[in-house]
Enzyme design. Structure first.
Site, PDB file in Angstrom:
ATOM      1  N   ASP A 298      -0.202  14.585   5.061  1.00 35.02           N
ATOM      2  CA  ASP A 298      -1.355  14.040   5.776  1.00 35.02           C
ATOM      3  C   ASP A 298      -0.970  12.722   6.439  1.00 35.02           C
ATOM      4  O   ASP A 298      -0.018  12.060   6.034  1.00 35.02           O
ATOM      5  CB  ASP A 298      -2.504  13.798   4.801  1.00 35.02           C
ATOM      6  CG  ASP A 298      -2.151  12.744   3.766  1.00 35.02           C
ATOM      7  OD1 ASP A 298      -1.134  12.912   3.061  1.00 35.02           O
ATOM      8  OD2 ASP A 298      -2.869  11.744   3.677  1.00 35.02           O
TER       9      ASP A 298
ATOM     10  N   HIS B 240       0.825  -1.203   0.000  1.00 39.34           N
ATOM     11  CA  HIS B 240       0.000   0.000   0.000  1.00 39.34           C
ATOM     12  C   HIS B 240       0.863   1.259   0.000  1.00 39.34           C
ATOM     13  O   HIS B 240       0.549   2.240  -0.664  1.00 39.34           O
ATOM     14  CB  HIS B 240      -0.911  -0.011   1.234  1.00 39.34           C
ATOM     15  CG  HIS B 240      -1.962   1.038   1.206  1.00 39.34           C
ATOM     16  ND1 HIS B 240      -3.223   0.819   0.720  1.00 39.34           N
ATOM     17  CD2 HIS B 240      -1.924   2.320   1.605  1.00 39.34           C
ATOM     18  CE1 HIS B 240      -3.915   1.928   0.814  1.00 39.34           C
ATOM     19  NE2 HIS B 240      -3.167   2.860   1.357  1.00 39.34           N
TER      20      HIS B 240
ATOM     21  N   HIS C  23     -10.425   3.167  -1.688  1.00 39.56           N
ATOM     22  CA  HIS C  23     -10.608   2.692  -0.315  1.00 39.56           C
ATOM     23  C   HIS C  23     -11.469   1.435  -0.365  1.00 39.56           C
ATOM     24  O   HIS C  23     -12.582   1.402   0.140  1.00 39.56           O
ATOM     25  CB  HIS C  23     -11.251   3.783   0.550  1.00 39.56           C
ATOM     26  CG  HIS C  23     -10.628   3.880   1.912  1.00 39.56           C
ATOM     27  ND1 HIS C  23     -11.325   4.262   3.023  1.00 39.56           N
ATOM     28  CD2 HIS C  23      -9.368   3.634   2.329  1.00 39.56           C
ATOM     29  CE1 HIS C  23     -10.512   4.251   4.063  1.00 39.56           C
ATOM     30  NE2 HIS C  23      -9.328   3.880   3.674  1.00 39.56           N
TER      31      HIS C  23
ATOM     32  N   GLU D 249      -7.812   8.387  -5.035  1.00 41.90           N
ATOM     33  CA  GLU D 249      -7.410   7.271  -4.176  1.00 41.90           C
ATOM     34  C   GLU D 249      -8.493   6.201  -4.209  1.00 41.90           C
ATOM     35  O   GLU D 249      -9.630   6.461  -4.584  1.00 41.90           O
ATOM     36  CB  GLU D 249      -7.282   7.761  -2.730  1.00 41.90           C
ATOM     37  CG  GLU D 249      -5.962   8.437  -2.419  1.00 41.90           C
ATOM     38  CD  GLU D 249      -4.883   7.442  -2.034  1.00 41.90           C
ATOM     39  OE1 GLU D 249      -5.086   6.234  -2.231  1.00 41.90           O
ATOM     40  OE2 GLU D 249      -3.841   7.890  -1.528  1.00 41.90           O
TER      41      GLU D 249
ATOM     42  N   GLY E  68      -1.055   9.012  -9.525  1.00 41.58           N
ATOM     43  CA  GLY E  68      -1.759   7.747  -9.675  1.00 41.58           C
ATOM     44  C   GLY E  68      -1.628   6.909  -8.434  1.00 41.58           C
ATOM     45  O   GLY E  68      -0.956   7.283  -7.468  1.00 41.58           O
TER      46      GLY E  68
ATOM     47  N   ARG F 146      -7.393  15.093   2.156  1.00 43.03           N
ATOM     48  CA  ARG F 146      -6.150  15.502   2.826  1.00 43.03           C
ATOM     49  C   ARG F 146      -4.946  15.476   1.887  1.00 43.03           C
ATOM     50  O   ARG F 146      -3.913  16.038   2.208  1.00 43.03           O
ATOM     51  CB  ARG F 146      -5.879  14.595   4.036  1.00 43.03           C
ATOM     52  CG  ARG F 146      -6.819  14.839   5.206  1.00 43.03           C
ATOM     53  CD  ARG F 146      -6.332  14.166   6.478  1.00 43.03           C
ATOM     54  NE  ARG F 146      -6.279  12.719   6.384  1.00 43.03           N
ATOM     55  CZ  ARG F 146      -7.314  11.893   6.535  1.00 43.03           C
ATOM     56  NH1 ARG F 146      -8.507  12.381   6.793  1.00 43.03           N
ATOM     57  NH2 ARG F 146      -7.167  10.595   6.424  1.00 43.03           N
TER      58      ARG F 146
ATOM     59  N   GLN G  29     -12.605   2.445   9.841  1.00 44.11           N
ATOM     60  CA  GLN G  29     -12.689   3.706  10.572  1.00 44.11           C
ATOM     61  C   GLN G  29     -13.923   4.465  10.130  1.00 44.11           C
ATOM     62  O   GLN G  29     -14.431   4.245   9.053  1.00 44.11           O
ATOM     63  CB  GLN G  29     -11.463   4.559  10.263  1.00 44.11           C
ATOM     64  CG  GLN G  29     -10.159   3.808  10.321  1.00 44.11           C
ATOM     65  CD  GLN G  29      -9.276   4.150   9.144  1.00 44.11           C
ATOM     66  OE1 GLN G  29      -8.927   5.300   8.958  1.00 44.11           O
ATOM     67  NE2 GLN G  29      -8.928   3.168   8.350  1.00 44.11           N
TER      68      GLN G  29
ATOM     69  N   GLU H  88      -4.221   4.686  12.365  1.00 44.44           N
ATOM     70  CA  GLU H  88      -4.658   5.427  11.185  1.00 44.44           C
ATOM     71  C   GLU H  88      -5.868   6.275  11.499  1.00 44.44           C
ATOM     72  O   GLU H  88      -6.732   6.495  10.650  1.00 44.44           O
ATOM     73  CB  GLU H  88      -4.905   4.460  10.028  1.00 44.44           C
ATOM     74  CG  GLU H  88      -3.605   3.816   9.609  1.00 44.44           C
ATOM     75  CD  GLU H  88      -3.709   2.850   8.456  1.00 44.44           C
ATOM     76  OE1 GLU H  88      -4.758   2.813   7.789  1.00 44.44           O
ATOM     77  OE2 GLU H  88      -2.739   2.121   8.231  1.00 44.44           O
TER      78      GLU H  88
END
Lengths: 270, 970
Positions: free
Chosen positions: B476, B230, B293, B291, B745, B314, B448, B518
């Site tokens: 961030d 990651h 998730h 991004e 990217g 962020r 989260q 995190e």
């Protein structure tokens, strides 16, 4: 130059997010806007005495936690009452847009005004109002058609119908006890309504995006100088902000409908 | 003492909530009859009596105009009221301890400020249910609560306190790895959830052998975070042997290579910061990051998407010295929403629930941040059942000259924003593993929930601090938390951090948990020591928490301390360059060609209606309207356009610098159906689509920046990695041919789900996001047909290439046909010609052709314009590429209607401008199709005829609209 321009205080709280465009709209209309953090104002509420108008812009003050506008309303109501009364008494203006409208209602400034003497139905319990969750149960953005019945509300002077966007999850205006809404209407405090294609006030979704009885979109106090509305006039100051401007229904050099609300306010103040 | 303030919902809201819940239950096969009365409420803890609680409730918790409330005391002897006992069940849902509960936090803070002795609060949702008793448990699990983050109690609330955390006692933990054999090393990695390979564990062992000591738990975790797929993208930056050749660093030789080869002077900072930065005008630069998730969204769609959008916001904020976010994008890939509820593998949520959850997650965060969500897409494929994809993007604007940052030795390390809790521990390593049936229970900590309010205040303070030059660098806290943020900022220098100075949400976190948590909404700043006080004061004035955690050094070492004890001391060189290079094998074979089984007798009108109702085409209005797409008042071309504000615009246009008419067009391209057949071709096709989308509204094709997001399966399988490498090569080739650089990217690998011994991978999925610059937004064009009598043109050549097309899918020919090819030279000229025509004001409407081809594009334009059109395909440029089966009739009809050949547009032109328009396209494939404005008996229709004058499609526009809108009408 600046001497003739009304000074407008725009207050931003944690979660306010329409302060910059509100300041731009006031500025374009000829006012001199200043944006300050609510903590600054709470520490020194008489700072408001230096201003001609007060604006609570849109957003999610305090995240809309405990109901839209509730926390900021609670914080302001305990501290700012006197300054706001002085502002209105000397001919100043108060504008609450979307979340700002929710704050004004939850602080009791709408429809009651700063004096709160005129809020009860003759012989009955006082009028209480709120802005609650849309009937559709969710946040929605869309453009609405509105009819203005300005009465003595300076913000809407000369306006009949206008188009403005809404973007909210808690915009349904509810007043109690029974008869309260009719009383507000007869006193000319319901100054902005959602209308259908035929131009009639409507309670039907989606022309009325939230289910407000009587199509209420904006109300003022008995003086007309405190005005709150769910739609966003600051998002329509230039014609290219209209969703259908590429259809050339409106001339490109015409200002947006929302701009006229700010322009009216500046004219009323100078 | 613990009190429950149980609040009834306002009338209209209670009804809509009941309707929603019952519909969801029925969709999941939980048949009623149901009556579900939803309520909200709070648990308040503290030395309060009932009168205090009532006063507190009426002061700020209940809206007495429309709601009512009941107050009860919780505890072992709590009982349900008689009225409640009459229900089949009463269920209370709260967030689990440690899961962010922002509204409860707001309630407790405000009540304390008002003088109430509230120590702790939690929000409750209460459901009073009447219905079949044997289905209650499943109703709770599938509809009312999400076990990953929430706790459901049936009956009275019998707990008497909201305990959170207990005191942490320091103990330095050492991970004994010296002397371990290979099996034991692998076990250490697995048991700790570290996702480190054997080679990596060996490298760590050798490093510490040389030092003559074992690592602490914290050092091992830091290495695991930094070396995770990651965070380090080790597959694509490693060596890949593909079909006999070796590619050293795939990213460098493909995506980066395109940007390097193009060498454009308007690029400011690419592939080096949290977002790619390009020049916008003399005053401003703009940046963009997208991004994914995915793994968190599979387990908790709401929280996953919520923190997905929160996280990507962020990125611009942490780019350069801080960019102001001005718009968001979101793209979701899910399985068909009519999936049989009893056909779900263990631990997998229903696609409908996933889609609703991710939409709500983006909505609640994006809207609260005051950032307009202006562009997105939804793709549906069975392959996303266990691995839904959630892409979130944010565009930011920053004054020129603020794109560079650096840290100096002695600068203070300042953490601002949210407090640190156990949220999301192991998020980075978790997303580098496959999901399994146990993922939701194993990885609960990796999920989260965000608190947008905290982040909005952080945003406000960062931009003010930036303009006052109170910090020299910012980044961030994303995956890996402080470990990644500080580790990256200090990579060239060194850092010393006192972990006990980080503010915690609750007690009990170990130093390692603090370091790798995190928790959301945190940024790290490098503040010159002489500006520290001013920075902290500014944060205090704005109500943002800020803490000085330590300092940047010039020692080249990362030193972590807890209460003065050194708990980690790592060489930056080992942390960032010590990871053994990954070497993987890849193989690539495009899917074999299977001809389309020709069916000449189809009802094309029926096919068109089916295509319009397909998930990839249908109206997304239900989603779009839940997002504020106009906040900040910058959006001058909305996502929904046309007479009724419903047409699917190709791209939205925003104004980064109010007062100037220069704009930004934002759009995307994504098509997993192509990916399944030919990854190289897919890459080119989705770049072409993204580019056409922004050009269609008015973007200048010589000012388009691209972003890539690769979502693939397990790259340790050679075929999976092979298609990934080929897709990256497709990106490189077309980006160079089009002159469009990549600026940023991200890849998300291991999107697989292990079930009953087999692993199910998603289809190869590449999202291309395009950021195009519009010289003057007053020339922008939308896709809705404007006026009767205007002429319609098709630009570009149609070929009978149906591979990966939507028509092939609905006609039972999935996987058949040739995958379309992009002819780069013609396409590039077409894009430039289209821009010239738009700038000259020759175009009244313009729409790109994508899923469903020409017929769908025309239908969408007619729906949006609420007007008919009459079209003949006689002169449409056509090229036959697929060998015709012997004995089949020659017919271009199907291809001209539904082929998905790239590089095509439909354009509406006023008759008086026709000659000028045709002049612009004289050397390119372009043909007049017909005219706007067909109707029968006053009913607008879409009429399409073939070269022989036969009617292929004849449908009222209202029928088209109904088909297009009915799919997503929740």
């Amino acid at each position: 130059m600046r001497m003739n321009r009304p000074r407008v205080l725009i207050v931003r709280a944690p979660g306010t997010n329409c302060d910059e465009e509100a300041a731009r709209a006031w500025g374009l209309a000829g006012a001199y806007p200043e944006t300050r953090h609510v903590n600054e104002l709470l520490a020194r509420p008489d700072a408001l005495d230096e201003f001609d108008a007060f604006t609570l812009p849109g957003g999610f003050s305090h995240g809309d936690d405990l109901g839209a506008g509730r926390i900021l309303a609670t914080r302001l109501a305990t501290v700012l009452g006197d300054s706001l009364r002085r502002l209105v008494e000397r001919g100043g203006l108060v504008l609450g847009i979307c979340n700002g409208f929710q704050v004004l209602v939850k602080a009791g400034l709408l429809p009651g005004g700063t004096t709160k003497t005129d809020v009860s139905l003759a012989g009955f319990a006082p009028i209480e109002a709120t802005l609650t969750h849309n009937d559709a149960g969710r946040f929605e953005s869309r453009w609405t058609r509105l009819a203005a019945t300005p009465g003595h509300c300076p913000f809407l002077r000369g306006l009949e119908t206008l188009e403005l966007p809404v973007a909210h999850g808690e915009g349904k205006f509810v007043a109690r006890p029974a008869g309260a809404l009719a009383a507000l209407e007869s006193r000319g405090q319901v100054v902005l309504r959602y209308i259908d294609h035929a131009g009639r006030p409507t309670e039907v979704y989606p022309d009325n995006p939230n289910g407000s009885a009587g199509g209420v979109a904006g109300v003022c106090d008995s003086t007309g100088r405190i005005f709150g509305l769910m739609p966003h006039p600051e998002r329509f100051v230039n014609v290219i902000q209209h969703p259908r401007w590429t259809r050339r229904d409106r001339p490109l050099d015409e200002p947006g409908d929302g701009f006229r609300i700010f322009q009216n306010a500046v004219e009323a103040l100078v | 003492m613990l009190w429950h303030v149980d609040i009834s919902l306002a009338e209209g809201r209670a009804e809509s909530e009941q309707r929603r819940l019952i519909a969801e239950a029925e969709e999941l096969g939980l048949h009623g009859p149901w009556r579900i009365t939803a309520g909200r409420g709070f648990l308040l803890e503290g030395p309060l009596d009932e009168r205090d609680v009532a006063r507190a409730a009426d002061a700020v918790l209940v809206d007495r105009v429309v709601e009512s409330r009941v107050i009860t005391r919780c505890g072992v002897d709590a009982r349900l009221s008689d009225a409640d006992c009459a229900h089949t069940a009463v269920v209370h849902v709260t967030r689990k301890p440690g899961v962010t509960d922002p509204e409860a936090h707001s309630a407790a803070t405000l009540l304390r400020d008002l003088g109430f002795a509230v120590e702790n609060a939690r929000c409750v949702r209460t459901y009073r249910i009447d219905g079949p008793r044997n289905a209650i448990a499943r109703l709770v699990a599938k509809v009312l609560a999400n076990d990953a983050v929430e706790h459901a109690t049936t009956g009275a609330i019998t707990i008497d306190r909201l305990g959170e955390g207990s005191k942490y006692r320091f103990e330095r933990v050492v991970a004994k790895i010296r002397g371990l054999d290979d099996d034991a090393l692998v076990n250490v990695s697995r048991a700790g959830g570290l996702a480190l390979s054997l080679e990596e564990m060996r490298a760590i062992q050798a490093h510490f052998d040389a030092l003559g000591r074992d690592p602490t738990d914290c050092e091992l975790e830091t290495l695991a975070q930094t070396w995770s797929e990651h965070c380090s993208h080790k597959t694509l930056r490693g060596k890949v042997e593909i079909d006999g050749r070796v590619v050293d660093n795939v990213l460098k030789s493909t995506i980066f290579e395109a940007t390097r080869a193009l060498n454009l002077d308007w690029l400011v900072s690419v592939f080096s910061d949290n977002a790619g930065v390009v020049r916008f005008d003399d005053e401003f630069d703009v940046c963009f990051k997208v991004e994914t998730h995915n793994h968190p969204s599979a387990i908790d769609p709401y929280g996953g998407a919520n923190t997905g959008i929160g996280g990507v916001i962020r990125d611009p904020l942490g780019t350069g010295l801080g960019a102001k976010p001005i718009c968001n994008t979101d793209v979701f890939c899910v399985a068909p929403t009519d999936w049989p509820p009893d056909g779900l593998p263990e631990g997998v949520l229903h696609p409908r629930r996933i889609l609703k959850g991710v939409v709500a997650g983006v909505r609640d965060y994006g809207n609260r941040m005051g950032i307009a969500t202006v562009n997105g897409a939804v793709a549906v494929d069975a392959g996303y059942l266990a691995n839904p994809l959630v892409f979130c993007g944010t565009v930011g604007v920053l004054p020129r000259g603020m794109s560079e940052k650096h840290v100096e030795s002695g600068d203070r390390i300042v953490a601002i924003g949210g407090r640190t809790g156990r949220d999301g521990i192991h998020g980075a390593t978790f997303s580098s593993l496959e999901l399994s049936g146990e993922s939701d229970s194993l990885s609960g900590g990796a999920v989260q929930i965000g608190d947008a309010l905290v982040q909005k205040t952080v945003l406000d303070v960062v931009l003010r601090a930036r303009d006052r030059r109170l910090f020299r660098a910012i980044t961030d806290c994303g995956a890996g938390g402080f470990s990644s943020a500080v580790g990256e900022m200090a990579a060239e220098s060194g850092a010393e951090v006192d972990l006990d100075r980080a503010p915690l949400k609750y007690e009990g976190l170990s130093y390692t948990e603090i370091w790798i948590s995190e928790a959301q909404e945190r940024m790290v700043l490098a503040a010159p020591p002489e500006r520290l006080d001013e920075l902290l004061a500014l944060c205090r004035d704005e109500g943002v928490e800020a803490h000085d955690l330590g300092r940047f050094t010039d020692t080249g070492r990362l030193v972590l301390k807890y209460e003065g004890n050194v708990v980690a001391d790592l060489a930056m060189s080992f942390l960032h360059d010590g990871r053994p290079a990954v070497v993987r094998r890849a193989a690539y074979r495009p899917a074999p060609f299977v001809p389309i089984r020709v069916d000449t007798t189809r009802d094309w009108s029926r096919d068109l209606l089916r295509l319009l109702g397909h998930w990839d085409v249908c109206s997304k209005e239900w989603i779009v309207r839940q997002y504020d797409h106009e906040v900040q008042a910058r959006t001058v071309v909305k996502p929904l356009v046309g007479v009724r504000d419903e047409g699917p615009g190709d791209a939205s246009v925003v104004l980064p610098a109010p007062g100037s008419f220069r704009g930004l067009a934002v759009a995307c391209g994504l098509n997993p159906r192509f990916g399944k057949l030919d990854a190289y071709a897919m890459a080119r096709l989705v770049i072409d689509e993204a580019a056409r989308n922004v050009v269609a509204v008015g973007a200048d094709p010589s000012r388009i920046a691209l972003l890539d997001n690769f979502c693939w399966g397990n790259p340790e399988r050679p075929e999976t990695l092979g298609s990934l490498v080929r897709a990256a090569e497709g990106c490189r080739d077309l980006a160079i041919e089009y002159g469009m650089p990549f600026i940023s990217g991200k890849d998300s690998l291991y999107n697989e789900y292990r079930h009953e011994g087999t692993s199910h991978a998603i289809p190869p999925t590449l999202l291309i996001s395009a950021l195009g610059q519009v010289p003057d937004v007053r020339r922008c064009v939308t896709m809705d047909l404007k006026a009767r009598g205007n002429l319609l043109y098709v630009i570009g050549t149609t070929r009978d290439e149906f591979g990966g097309s939507l028509w092939a899918e609905i006609a039972g020919n999935s996987g058949c046909g040739r995958v379309p090819r992009v002819d780069a030279a013609v396409s590039r000229s077409t894009l430039h010609a289209m821009h010239a025509a738009i700038v000259r004001g020759l175009v009244r409407s313009c729409h790109d052709l994508s899923e469903g081809g020409l017929a769908v594009a025309l239908a969408e334009m007619a729906i949006a314009g609420d007007v008919g059109a009459e079209v003949s395909l006689a002169h449409a440029p056509f090229e036959e590429v697929e060998p015709r089966e012997p004995g089949t009739a020659a017919s271009n009809d199907r291809a001209l209607l539904f082929s998905e050949s790239p590089s095509r547009f439909v354009v509406e032109v006023e008759p008086g401008l026709a000659a000028a328009f045709e002049g612009v396209f004289r050397d390119l494939p372009c043909a007049r199709l017909g005219m706007v404005g067909a109707e029968t008996d006053g009913v607008p229709r879409l009429l399409i005829r073939n070269a022989r004058g036969e009617t292929l499609v004849d449908l009222p526009v209202d029928t088209l609209r109904a088909a297009w809108k009915s799919t997503l009408d929740w």
